[in-house]
Scaffold this motif. Structure first.
Motif: not given
Lengths: 280, 345
Positions: A69-70, A105-107, A145-148, A154-155
């Protein structure tokens, strides 16, 4: 599943219309929208580092996302370069102005956007302030930061449309609406690719290592009747997973709970017999 | 942007993260970057800001691996780990010039060791040689330089094996092993073989390559590369590692060894080694999470010693059988077995 994050309601409107999203009235603290098959959700996080981080954290504790999911943060931002205005940028690094810490972010995915770094401030940025990155906003580093805490790098994707040359007071709602509306085709084309990829990868790699209810029942029966230790339970779970990988299910496993007391020695023998059966 | 979902990933190394300090090692940095003229360069302060990010998914990252150029400011030379074969050498060490491997083997411990699927290349290789100079003043050194990566596979980009060959030539007290699955011997074939450098090819049966090794040269390509290295005067070691248990493993391995030694004369090689699958328990937990559908990882290994490996009975069956098969071709004093205590049979 793709989750679009916008700071403001009027940044969200063009995407809500494009994907025919419906408001989820059960979600109370923030505006959450979803399409019919739940492949696309949109969360209005509110603007600013703390409000957006809190909103995203609440969402991610409510919805458990898979590795396929992204999250896509779409919104307007400021810029230090005139010719950036109106283009869509995918951010390849994020600087938190307050802590001077960079996030990456992963590219991994191909795209047709321009790329730039973005600097996230706690207050609106004006011409008198010094910036290190060509784009500035008030959410990206906080969302990352919150998402990590919940997701992989990568998401998380950050798409930004510069609206002003560090003169936020000069930007009207209409200007924002026009900029976002113009970006909808290129942004949604990319989102659609991510949706397809997410669906394909979920079905290709999403092998369930958790147990179905009837498998869990068998697991509990074996564990209880043989009085398995914690380590043996871990070994049994691994046997379940391996056997399912080889045979698809556990239908050929035959287990009769032993009658009477199970001594430690007997338990060891019975468990080894069972192990051999699982390895067949 | 491509339209096919399978191609939605960027090509490998379309992004290269470059540590600020790499500017101090411009020659190597520029040499590496010259191989990727279209890459997007992203400056970073420290490689760990990218490589050690939280919650990275190396399985997904392997679809589009990126390169990180960094300066190693910590230890270069580490004592060899107990799960590694020392081939009877005292003073067994290994060095990490690169972290992660361009190949993608399901059973590889690197997946459990590193938090990322991306590759790190340390550009200050001269500092590694300086560390080694100090160590060599104390005693001779046996050094494995390609455990945590496959240097041969990346030789066209880094040229590092070439530099090691040069270093070996002037340091006779050093023995270097370069472990590889690559067919890229051509990258160093023009260089004279030093007597103290061993090229060690890991060979696996087609069954293993087909099922568990991805983006890896096939057996024939590896055998050809090893043969070419022998012809050029290099000392060549063959590593049959890991030995895996699977249905018909006896006939598969029996046919495999016959094929290998039909093509590579046992007299032309320095020695061979083999070892069953073994990975630390901490690593296998991470590896299973990353590859939930991998048969080789989800096998219920014995973990009672802190290392995930086959149980004692199966281990003995495997080891005895493989030893017996290799013995048909190779004299016993050239066969090294990993048994957990690094003994040579």
């Amino acid at each position: 599943m793709i989750v679009i994050l916008t700071a403001l309601r009027f940044e969200a409107t063009p995407f809500i219309k494009h994907y025919s999203l419906k408001r989820d009235s059960s979600y109370k603290r923030n505006e959450l929208y979803r399409n019919n098959d739940n492949s696309i959700l949109l969360l209005v996080t509110r603007s600013g580092k703390l409000p957006s981080a809190i909103s995203l954290t609440e969402f991610l504790t409510t919805y458990k996302l898979t590795p396929y999911d992204h999250l896509i943060n779409v919104g307007i931002c400021g810029t230090s370069a005139t010719d950036n205005i109106g283009s869509v940028y995918l951010c390849n690094r994020i600087l938190d102005h307050d802590t001077a810490k960079y996030y990456y972010p992963d590219m991994l995915y191909s795209h047709n956007f321009s790329e730039a770094g973005i600097e996230t401030f706690s207050v609106p940025v004006n011409e008198s302030m010094t910036t290190k990155e060509s784009l500035v906003d008030m959410e990206s580093s906080a969302l990352f930061v919150a998402g990590s805490t919940f997701l992989s790098p990568h998401q998380m994707h950050f798409l930004k449309i510069p609206s002003d040359m560090l003169e936020p007071d000069k930007v009207s709602k209409n200007d924002v609406n026009t900029l976002i509306l113009d970006s909808v085709p290129i942004v949604t084309e990319w989102i659609d690719h991510l949706v397809s990829l997410s669906n394909a990868e979920t079905s290709a790699y999403g092998f369930p290592t958790s147990l179905f209810p009837e498998e869990q029942k068998l697991f509990d029966t074996i564990s209880e009747s043989l009085r398995l230790s914690v380590t043996m339970k871990e070994q049994l779970l691994q046997l379940f997973i391996y056997h399912k990988l080889i045979h698809g299910d556990l239908s050929d496993i035959d287990f009769c709970p032993p009658i009477g007391n199970v001594t430690n020695q007997k338990r060891k023998i019975l468990f080894e017999d069972l192990r051999q059966q699982f390895l067949q | 942007m491509k339209t096919c979902d399978n191609n939605f990933y960027n090509k490998p190394f379309e992004y290269i993260y470059v540590e600020d300090d790499c500017a101090g090692y411009a020659a190597t940095t520029e040499h590496i970057l010259s191989h990727f003229p279209d890459a997007t360069l992203i400056p970073i302060h420290h490689y760990k800001d990218v490589f050690n990010r939280k919650n990275q998914n190396a399985t997904v990252q392997r679809n589009s691996r990126q390169l990180i150029l960094a300066v190693c400011k910590e230890t270069w030379i580490y004592p060899g780990a107990p799960v590694c074969q020392d081939f009877g050498n005292d003073n067994f060490y290994y060095a990490s010039l690169m972290m992660n491997c361009i190949f993608d083997c399901e059973y590889c411990y690197l997946q459990g060791m590193y938090p990322s699927g991306h590759l790190v290349v340390f550009v200050n290789i001269e500092d590694c040689f300086a560390s080694l100079d100090s160590l060599l003043k104390e005693h001779p050194v046996y050094l494995c330089i390609s455990f945590d990566s496959d240097l041969m596979a990346f030789e066209n980009v880094t040229g590092y094996i070439g530099k090691w060959i040069e270093y070996c030539t002037s340091h006779p007290d050093l023995t270097v092993e370069v472990r590889t699955k690559s067919a890229n011997f051509g990258a160093i074939s023009h260089l004279a073989a030093p007597p103290n450098l061993i090229l060690a090819w890991t060979l696996t049966p087609d069954y293993v390559t087909h099922n568990f090794e991805h983006k890896v040269p096939g057996l024939d390509a590896r055998i050809s590369a090893a043969c070419l290295a022998i012809q050029h005067g290099y000392k060549v070691r063959l590593c049959f590692d890991p030995i895996l248990h699977f249905p018909d493993f006896k006939s598969v391995y029996s046919d495999f060894f016959k094929y290998v030694f039909d093509h590579i004369s046992p007299h032309s090689i320095k020695d061979v080694s083999f070892g069953e699958f073994r990975v630390s328990c901490d690593y296998i937990k991470k590896m299973r999470k990353l590859r939930p559908a991998s048969l080789v990882l989800q096998y219920p290994y014995d973990t009672s010693t802190g290392v995930a490996t086959y149980d004692a009975d199966l281990s003995k069956t495997l080891t005895d059988y493989i030893y017996q098969e290799i013995s048909l071709y190779v004299p016993s004093d050239k066969i090294y077995i990993w048994k957990g205590d690094n003994t040579n049979d």
